[in-house]
Write a protein that holds these residues in place. Structure first.
Motif, PDB file in Angstrom:
ATOM      1  N   GLN A   1       0.931  -1.248   0.281  1.00  0.00           N
ATOM      2  CA  GLN A   1       0.202  -0.085  -0.280  1.00  0.00           C
ATOM      3  C   GLN A   1       1.013   1.500   0.442  1.00  0.00           C
ATOM      4  N   ILE A   2       1.737   1.299   0.435  1.00  0.00           N
ATOM      5  CA  ILE A   2       2.503   2.409   0.483  1.00  0.00           C
ATOM      6  C   ILE A   2       3.399   2.656  -0.876  1.00  0.00           C
ATOM      7  N   LEU A   3       3.567   1.267  -1.488  1.00  0.00           N
ATOM      8  CA  LEU A   3       4.452   1.654  -2.862  1.00  0.00           C
ATOM      9  C   LEU A   3       3.583   1.629  -3.659  1.00  0.00           C
ATOM     10  N   THR A   4       1.989   1.702  -3.772  1.00  0.00           N
ATOM     11  CA  THR A   4       0.669   2.477  -4.616  1.00  0.00           C
ATOM     12  C   THR A   4       0.908   4.038  -3.769  1.00  0.00           C
ATOM     13  N   ILE A   5       0.369   3.803  -3.129  1.00  0.00           N
ATOM     14  CA  ILE A   5       0.241   5.523  -2.499  1.00  0.00           C
ATOM     15  C   ILE A   5       1.784   6.722  -3.421  1.00  0.00           C
ATOM     16  N   ALA A   6       2.443   5.833  -2.482  1.00  0.00           N
ATOM     17  CA  ALA A   6       4.298   6.647  -3.974  1.00  0.00           C
ATOM     18  C   ALA A   6       3.769   6.827  -5.365  1.00  0.00           C
ATOM     19  N   ASN A   7       4.010   5.466  -5.813  1.00  0.00           N
ATOM     20  CA  ASN A   7       3.494   4.997  -7.138  1.00  0.00           C
ATOM     21  C   ASN A   7       2.644   6.498  -7.960  1.00  0.00           C
ATOM     22  N   LEU A   8       1.718   6.752  -7.179  1.00  0.00           N
ATOM     23  CA  LEU A   8       0.356   7.741  -7.277  1.00  0.00           C
ATOM     24  C   LEU A   8       1.423   9.513  -7.437  1.00  0.00           C
ATOM     25  N   THR A   9       1.554   9.049  -5.691  1.00  0.00           N
ATOM     26  CA  THR A   9       2.614  10.317  -5.654  1.00  0.00           C
ATOM     27  C   THR A   9       3.576  11.032  -7.074  1.00  0.00           C
ATOM     28  N   ILE A  10       4.033   9.625  -7.148  1.00  0.00           N
ATOM     29  CA  ILE A  10       4.813   9.897  -8.482  1.00  0.00           C
ATOM     30  C   ILE A  10       4.329  10.280  -9.442  1.00  0.00           C
ATOM     31  N   THR A  11       3.615   9.690  -9.655  1.00  0.00           N
ATOM     32  CA  THR A  11       2.623   9.775 -11.392  1.00  0.00           C
ATOM     33  C   THR A  11       1.898  11.320 -11.131  1.00  0.00           C
ATOM     34  N   GLU A  12       1.728  11.575 -10.088  1.00  0.00           N
ATOM     35  CA  GLU A  12       1.003  13.025 -10.279  1.00  0.00           C
ATOM     36  C   GLU A  12       1.572  14.385 -10.794  1.00  0.00           C
ATOM     37  N   ALA A  13       3.130  13.634  -9.757  1.00  0.00           N
ATOM     38  CA  ALA A  13       3.740  14.741  -9.424  1.00  0.00           C
ATOM     39  C   ALA A  13       4.467  14.796 -11.122  1.00  0.00           C
TER      40      ALA A  13
ATOM     41  N   ILE B   1      -0.412   5.972   4.024  1.00  0.00           N
ATOM     42  CA  ILE B   1      -0.618   6.589   3.184  1.00  0.00           C
ATOM     43  C   ILE B   1       0.601   8.138   3.090  1.00  0.00           C
ATOM     44  N   LEU B   2       0.862   8.310   4.288  1.00  0.00           N
ATOM     45  CA  LEU B   2       1.548   9.007   4.421  1.00  0.00           C
ATOM     46  C   LEU B   2       2.979   8.527   4.471  1.00  0.00           C
ATOM     47  N   LEU B   3       3.828   7.155   4.629  1.00  0.00           N
ATOM     48  CA  LEU B   3       4.573   6.942   4.807  1.00  0.00           C
ATOM     49  C   LEU B   3       4.647   6.920   2.631  1.00  0.00           C
ATOM     50  N   GLY B   4       4.130   6.530   2.129  1.00  0.00           N
ATOM     51  CA  GLY B   4       4.176   6.261   0.748  1.00  0.00           C
ATOM     52  C   GLY B   4       3.906   7.494  -0.026  1.00  0.00           C
ATOM     53  N   LYS B   5       3.053   8.654   0.662  1.00  0.00           N
ATOM     54  CA  LYS B   5       3.487  10.235   0.048  1.00  0.00           C
ATOM     55  C   LYS B   5       4.977  10.434   0.388  1.00  0.00           C
ATOM     56  N   TRP B   6       5.327  10.528   1.451  1.00  0.00           N
ATOM     57  CA  TRP B   6       7.090  10.389   1.403  1.00  0.00           C
ATOM     58  C   TRP B   6       7.617  10.135   1.151  1.00  0.00           C
TER      59      TRP B   6
END
Lengths: 280, 342
Positions: free
Chosen positions: A3-15, A106-111
């Protein structure tokens, strides 16, 4: 972890889709291009002896990277400060937190996503700049890799601070506080350096406390240390310049680096706790 | 399903269901403690709250709310703006923590992570990542739900088809109208065949066609056995699809029951009778309150089961009954009546 990787991936995609990477790339090309011209002029200046040039190039590189560290800090704060608060305000976060995912994830994924972007930016600029400086002047810092690591770490601290603030206060406030904290930390470092140079204990204490409370200036000085060739260090001590804010007396101690890690951990913990407890 | 306007149900007064639920301890629901999750999960209601309480500073948003939503029913949660409906939804989904009381959702305590896998949620404030396409948003939620990767494409196509967005699947959400975003939100909420679907004002941004589609989707959910918790202030919407409703005001449930129960004892009959003398109704007060409207005679508060007896009595008295029009109080009228009684 997935789940952390999912959010990290989403964060990078959006950026990437916000054209953040394109903006980073454009800024990098401009500032590295300008610096290439400057370093070329400096290293081939007729008015300088080769010895003077060997001192001037690293000093100019330190000044250039100081400017870059400011850009990096500003970028870290700018990308982290809206990441939680804006999504809470807009409601985007509501549909995500209702899924089987912890707010901590969620927070760690974004970080993680933002840290990867920041690391890529820091690595890209440092590699390009060092290559350009080597190409035009032949100078290579004593440890270019560690310079990049410390510059990234400086940005990562501000990223974490802005992210933690973003769990509670609006984006613009989190961003302003993050940048102001960076400026205050640097200023405390300058005051501390003056205190050391002028032997004023109170000012020295300000610097020490500042580097403890917000270790960005301490990390900046660690980066400076690994940029300084031995010729620059010898000259510095020979001339007795003890109050130069762009000079590092020594490498950071293990105890200090341990504190930096603790600081990062404490702030991440605070951010996680804050988001977990926040009413949505 | 019983017709929503069925008048054959016993009357339910203000908050009677609430009181009936009150003594139950959540740990006893379904005859098992929270420790034996599986037995509770299958036997317990979809939602069960006991004295749920939420306070924001000095403001009480939810006050001692006790209610039960059975599995497989469409439950309407009605109330005026600011009644505390969305706060209750957020409490049930674990987005907000209760100040007091207890609740179980699908047999699990509030905020249980695994239970969320079985819950679909369309928030009142529906916003999605504007830089992702509709398909990517669905795939993101498939991933968060832990759906197998091989199912993502089919899941996305099905969800987008259901809400009428398949043709816009690869457009960025940022280019969508509010109504389309709400449709997308509904598609997201339907992913993974949830046992409980919580819809918070699901038609607020939709046109009449969209509203009709949502009603169809809700009926389909009921047919496949899902529970729907419909949070709305659109009473017509509730009247169309809900099996049972709770009316909430100032954080408290003021009435709970089926629509029939809620409206049944307030039905009235409109009569056109000829062949009787003046004031012929004066001896028939036992059937309800009477008054005249032009050529019509209106009987208020009549028990629907007694309409046949009334007609029989009129015929016995020598009257010619030309028309009998049973009328039921609208949910809106009943709703306003409940609120005005407080």
């Amino acid at each position: 972890m997935s789940q952390i990787l999912t959010i990290a991936n989403l964060t990078i995609t959006e950026a990437v889709r916000r054209r953040l990477l394109a903006a980073f790339l454009a800024i990098t090309v401009v500032i590295v291009g300008l610096s290439a011209w400057g370093f070329d002029r400096l290293s081939h200046a007729q008015s300088l002896t080769s010895g003077e040039s060997n001192i001037a190039v690293p000093q100019a590189l330190i000044l250039f990277l100081f400017m870059f560290s400011f850009v990096l800090a500003l970028s870290a704060s700018a990308i982290a400060s809206p990441s939680i608060s804006s999504e809470i305000e807009s409601g985007v976060l509501l549909t995500v937190v209702a899924r089987p995912i912890r707010r901590t994830e969620i927070l760690l994924g974004k970080w993680l996503g933002l840290a990867v972007l920041l690391a890529g930016y820091a690595a890209g600029v440092c590699a390009l700049e060092f290559a350009v400086v080597y190409w035009v002047s032949g100078f290579v810092p004593p440890s270019p890799f560690l310079v990049g690591v410390y510059l990234f770490a400086e940005g990562a601290l501000l990223l974490t601070l802005s992210l933690a603030l973003s769990t509670r206060i609006p984006a613009i406030a989190a961003g302003v506080v993050g940048v102001a904290a960076f400026g205050a930390g640097w200023l405390a470092g300058v005051v501390g350096t003056l205190g050391t140079g002028l032997n004023i204990a109170a000012l020295r204490t300000v610097g020490d406390v500042g580097r403890f409370l917000l270790p960005t200036d301490g990390l900046w000085h660690a980066a400076i240390y690994y940029l300084q060739p031995s010729s620059l260090i010898v000259q510095h001590f020979a001339e007795g310049q003890r109050s130069d804010p762009f000079f590092a007396q020594g490498a950071p101690s293990w105890a200090y680096l341990l504190w930096v890690l603790c600081w990062l951990f404490i702030l991440l913990l605070a951010a996680v706790t804050s988001l977990e407890r926040r009413e949505l | 399903m019983s017709p929503p306007n069925s008048a054959e149900r016993p009357a339910v007064g203000r908050g009677e269901t609430v009181a009936a639920d009150a003594p139950v301890r959540l740990s006893e629901a379904g005859g098992a403690g929270l420790g034996s999750r599986s037995s509770v999960a299958t036997a317990s209601p979809a939602v069960h709250t006991v004295a749920l309480h939420k306070r924001f500073g000095n403001t009480i948003a939810v006050k001692s709310l006790s209610m039960t939503v059975e599995r497989g029913e469409v439950f309407g949660f009605l109330g005026p703006n600011g009644a505390g409906k969305t706060t209750v939804v957020k409490l049930l989904l674990g987005l907000s923590r209760p100040s007091g009381g207890e609740a179980l959702v699908l047999g699990a305590p509030l905020g249980d992570l695994e239970t969320r896998r079985q819950i679909g949620y369309l928030p009142e404030l529906f916003r999605f990542q504007p830089l992702l396409t509709a398909r990517e948003v669905i795939r993101l939620h498939c991933r968060l739900l832990g759906r197998p990767k091989t199912a993502w494409t089919q899941d996305a196509n099905e969800a987008l088809h259901t809400v009428g967005l398949l043709e816009r699947a690869d457009d960025r959400v940022g280019t969508f109208s509010k109504g389309m975003q709400q449709r997308l939100g509904l598609g997201v909420a339907l992913l993974g065949t949830p046992a409980l679907v919580v819809l918070d004002e699901p038609t607020s941004a939709l046109d009449p066609v969209g509203r009709h589609d949502v009603r169809e989707i809700i009926r389909n959910l009921r047919e496949r056995g899902s529970t729907v918790f419909l949070n709305t202030h659109l009473l017509e919407e509730a009247q169309h699809v809900c099996d049972r409703v709770a009316v909430i005001d100032k954080g408290t449930a003021i009435a709970t029951g089926s629509l029939g129960e809620l409206l049944g004892h307030h039905s009235r009959v409109r009569l056109k009778v000829e062949g009787l003398g003046p004031n012929w109704w004066s001896g028939l007060g036992r059937f309800g309150r009477w008054h005249r409207e032009d050529e019509w005679t209106i009987v208020e508060d009549i028990d629907p089961k007694r309409v046949a007896d009334l007609v029989g009595e009129l015929v016995r008295l020598g009257g010619r009954v030309e028309a009998v029009v049973p009328e039921q109080q609208s949910l809106e009228a009943r709703f306003l009546e409940l609120l005005s009684e407080r």
